[in-house]
Design an enzyme around this catalytic site. Structure first.
Site, PDB file in Angstrom:
ATOM      1  N   ASP A 191      35.607  28.814  38.273  1.00  0.00           N
ATOM      2  CA  ASP A 191      35.956  29.142  39.650  1.00  0.00           C
ATOM      3  C   ASP A 191      34.691  29.130  40.483  1.00  0.00           C
ATOM      4  OD1 ASP A 191      37.589  30.182  41.819  1.00  0.00           O
ATOM      5  OD2 ASP A 191      36.482  32.040  41.534  1.00  0.00           O
ATOM      6  N   GLU A 275      37.496  23.305  40.527  1.00  0.00           N
ATOM      7  CA  GLU A 275      38.316  23.133  41.716  1.00  0.00           C
ATOM      8  C   GLU A 275      37.880  21.860  42.414  1.00  0.00           C
ATOM      9  OE1 GLU A 275      38.430  26.734  44.252  1.00  0.00           O
ATOM     10  OE2 GLU A 275      36.854  27.329  42.879  1.00  0.00           O
ATOM     11  N   CYS A 332      49.315  34.555  38.662  1.00  0.00           N
ATOM     12  CA  CYS A 332      49.005  35.345  37.476  1.00  0.00           C
ATOM     13  C   CYS A 332      48.760  34.389  36.312  1.00  0.00           C
ATOM     14  CB  CYS A 332      50.158  36.281  37.163  1.00  0.00           C
ATOM     15  SG  CYS A 332      49.950  37.121  35.584  1.00  0.00           S
ATOM     16  N   CYS A 335      51.603  35.263  33.405  1.00  0.00           N
ATOM     17  CA  CYS A 335      53.031  34.936  33.507  1.00  0.00           C
ATOM     18  C   CYS A 335      53.325  33.865  34.540  1.00  0.00           C
ATOM     19  CB  CYS A 335      53.845  36.198  33.811  1.00  0.00           C
ATOM     20  SG  CYS A 335      53.664  36.767  35.513  1.00  0.00           S
ATOM     21  N   CYS A 351      48.917  41.697  38.556  1.00  0.00           N
ATOM     22  CA  CYS A 351      50.173  40.984  38.743  1.00  0.00           C
ATOM     23  C   CYS A 351      51.294  41.954  39.067  1.00  0.00           C
ATOM     24  CB  CYS A 351      50.510  40.189  37.482  1.00  0.00           C
ATOM     25  SG  CYS A 351      52.073  39.311  37.627  1.00  0.00           S
ATOM     26  N   CYS A 354      54.192  41.219  35.986  1.00  0.00           N
ATOM     27  CA  CYS A 354      54.006  41.611  34.587  1.00  0.00           C
ATOM     28  C   CYS A 354      52.932  42.668  34.387  1.00  0.00           C
ATOM     29  CB  CYS A 354      53.705  40.393  33.712  1.00  0.00           C
ATOM     30  SG  CYS A 354      52.016  39.782  33.888  1.00  0.00           S
ATOM     31  N   ASP A 361      38.256  36.544  39.949  1.00  0.00           N
ATOM     32  CA  ASP A 361      37.634  35.234  39.735  1.00  0.00           C
ATOM     33  C   ASP A 361      37.928  34.708  38.337  1.00  0.00           C
ATOM     34  OD1 ASP A 361      36.594  35.349  42.255  1.00  0.00           O
ATOM     35  OD2 ASP A 361      34.635  36.112  41.620  1.00  0.00           O
TER      36      ASP A 361
HETATM   37 ZN   LIG Z   1      51.965  38.208  35.566  1.00  0.00          ZN
END
Ligand SMILES: [Zn+2]
Length: 424
Positions: A191, A275, A332, A335, A351, A354, A361
């Site tokens: 990142d 990226e 996330c 999930c 998140c 979840c 980062d």
């Molecule tokens: Zn999640």
């Protein structure tokens, strides 16, 4: 099935930069040669602009260079410059126009070169390196001593002599062939989004801000000082040189840190996912990309980082891929749930679906890695190797140089990776 390794013959291009230890008379020769190159560039450009206004077309290199003998007769001082350097600048000018015609919206017309711009000239041939005696032969100006700080691999294709911060340097571009074996190894996501650092999915970090903020402050001061000086004055020239020296220092520190970090990543991992910064700049929705001088100093390193990673990975038989970074900071990594509210702060990710928590980062770096792997698997440039799962999972590179071919890869045999790709 995974015994697919094909060796690749690769043309590797390298650039070396050395400080010259020229005699004062040679420094004058170089300055004169650079001045002649600038003169020819400006002279040819004026001609091309007239031609372009009248005929809406551009004069190519062949027609420009046919005028060179005439200019040399009219402007006798041009005879002192290496003629290849003059021809080279006409080639460069031709290329600049071609770029302008190809992308008229994005690329501007070639510009005139001012007296205060960088003094430089390029020699496409006739350059000889005598490494044992630490000296370099340049056409017309002869042998010059240089500080050969590292050995030069390959055949010298061209040399650029340029002045920076009051010193003369030479950049040698070389080429050689090497055999690359595609790698098997882990993947990492990096990142690059924040101003302060790069964070990788394997937990490694690059911190540059602390080391560079001192120079950013100094540059701001010198910038202010420069803007107060009268245009065209000697004091202004001196202030400009001071600023240029600080900037050169920043570039050196940054380049050194980036080289170390990119080396670490390439040694550790077969696949590196980044990226795509062009996309990132367009979609900087969370305003992470600060337009401050500080930000510019630090951000400017990321394109360089990508370049370094690309060529190092290429040579190691690995892969670098740049992925669309949209939502990587809001998704996330456990999930896949996407919500801007997942990101509590600059640093904290939690998140809402979840409950997964991570450093923001690091979470983004994991997303970048997964996105890169998916893209490479889809493109059949990668296969999953048996064994571990998760972050330790191994991948086999089927075709190196997927993205950003710095050195051109050419398979010696058109199998089996290509055949696999065609079968798909
Ligand atoms: Zn999640």
């Amino acid at each position: 099935m995974l015994k697919l390794k094909t060796n690749l013959q690769m043309l590797i291009r390298k650039a070396y930069r050395f400080r010259l230890r020229e005699r004062p008379s040679q420094a004058r020769d170089y300055a004169r040669a650079a001045g002649c190159v600038r003169f020819v560039w400006n002279h040819a450009l004026a001609l091309q602009r007239r031609y372009y206004r009248r005929f809406d077309k551009h004069l190519g290199y062949v027609r420009l260079s046919s005028r060179l003998p005439g200019w040399k007769r009219r402007y006798a001082f041009l005879k002192d410059a290496p003629s290849q350097a003059l021809q080279q600048t006409l080639k460069d000018l031709d290329l600049a126009w071609q770029r302008f015609f190809k992308e008229p919206g994005r690329v501007g017309q070639p510009k005139f070169k001012g007296r205060t711009g960088q003094a430089a000239f390029r020699l496409p041939q006739g350059v000889k390196l005598d490494a044992g005696n630490q000296r370099l032969f340049l056409p017309k100006t002869g042998w010059v001593r240089l500080r050969l700080s590292r050995p030069v691999d390959g055949v010298i294709k061209n040399a650029t002599v340029s002045r920076e911060g009051g010193h003369w340097f030479v950049t040698l571009q070389t080429e050689y062939e090497a055999v690359i074996t595609p790698r098997t190894g882990t993947a990492v996501g990096v990142d690059l989004g924040t101003v302060t650092a790069a964070t990788a999915s394997d937990g490694s970090l690059l911190h540059l801000e602390a080391r560079l903020s001192r120079y950013a402050r100094r540059m701001r001061r010198q910038q202010r000082c420069l803007s107060r000086k009268q245009k065209g004055s000697n004091r202004r020239l001196h202030a400009k040189a001071r600023l240029a020296r600080t900037h050169a220092r920043v570039v050196a520190i940054r380049s050194d840190a980036l080289h170390k970090y990119s080396r670490e990543l390439v040694d550790e991992h077969a696949i590196i996912c980044l990226e795509d910064l062009k996309v990132a700049a367009m979609t900087a929705a969370d305003g992470r990309h600060k337009a401050t001088l500080n930000g510019r100093i630090l951000n400017a390193g990321w394109a360089e980082m990508r370049r370094q990673l690309s060529y190092k990975a290429d040579r190691a038989g690995g892969l670098v891929i740049a992925v669309n970074p949209a939502y990587t900071s809001q998704s996330c990594s456990a999930c896949g749930y996407v919500d801007a509210k997942n990101r509590r702060s600059q640093a904290e990710f939690k998140c809402l679906a979840c409950g997964h928590t991570a450093h923001a980062d690091h979470n983004a770096a994991v997303n970048i890695r997964e996105r890169g792997i998916q893209e490479l698997l889809r493109a059949r440039t990668l296969a999953v190797a048996p064994g571990d799962t998760g972050a330790g999972r191994q991948y086999q590179v089927l075709r190196p140089s997927h993205v950003e071919v710095v050195a051109v890869g050419r398979p010696m045999k058109r199998e089996p990776a290509d055949r696999l790709a065609q079968a798909a």
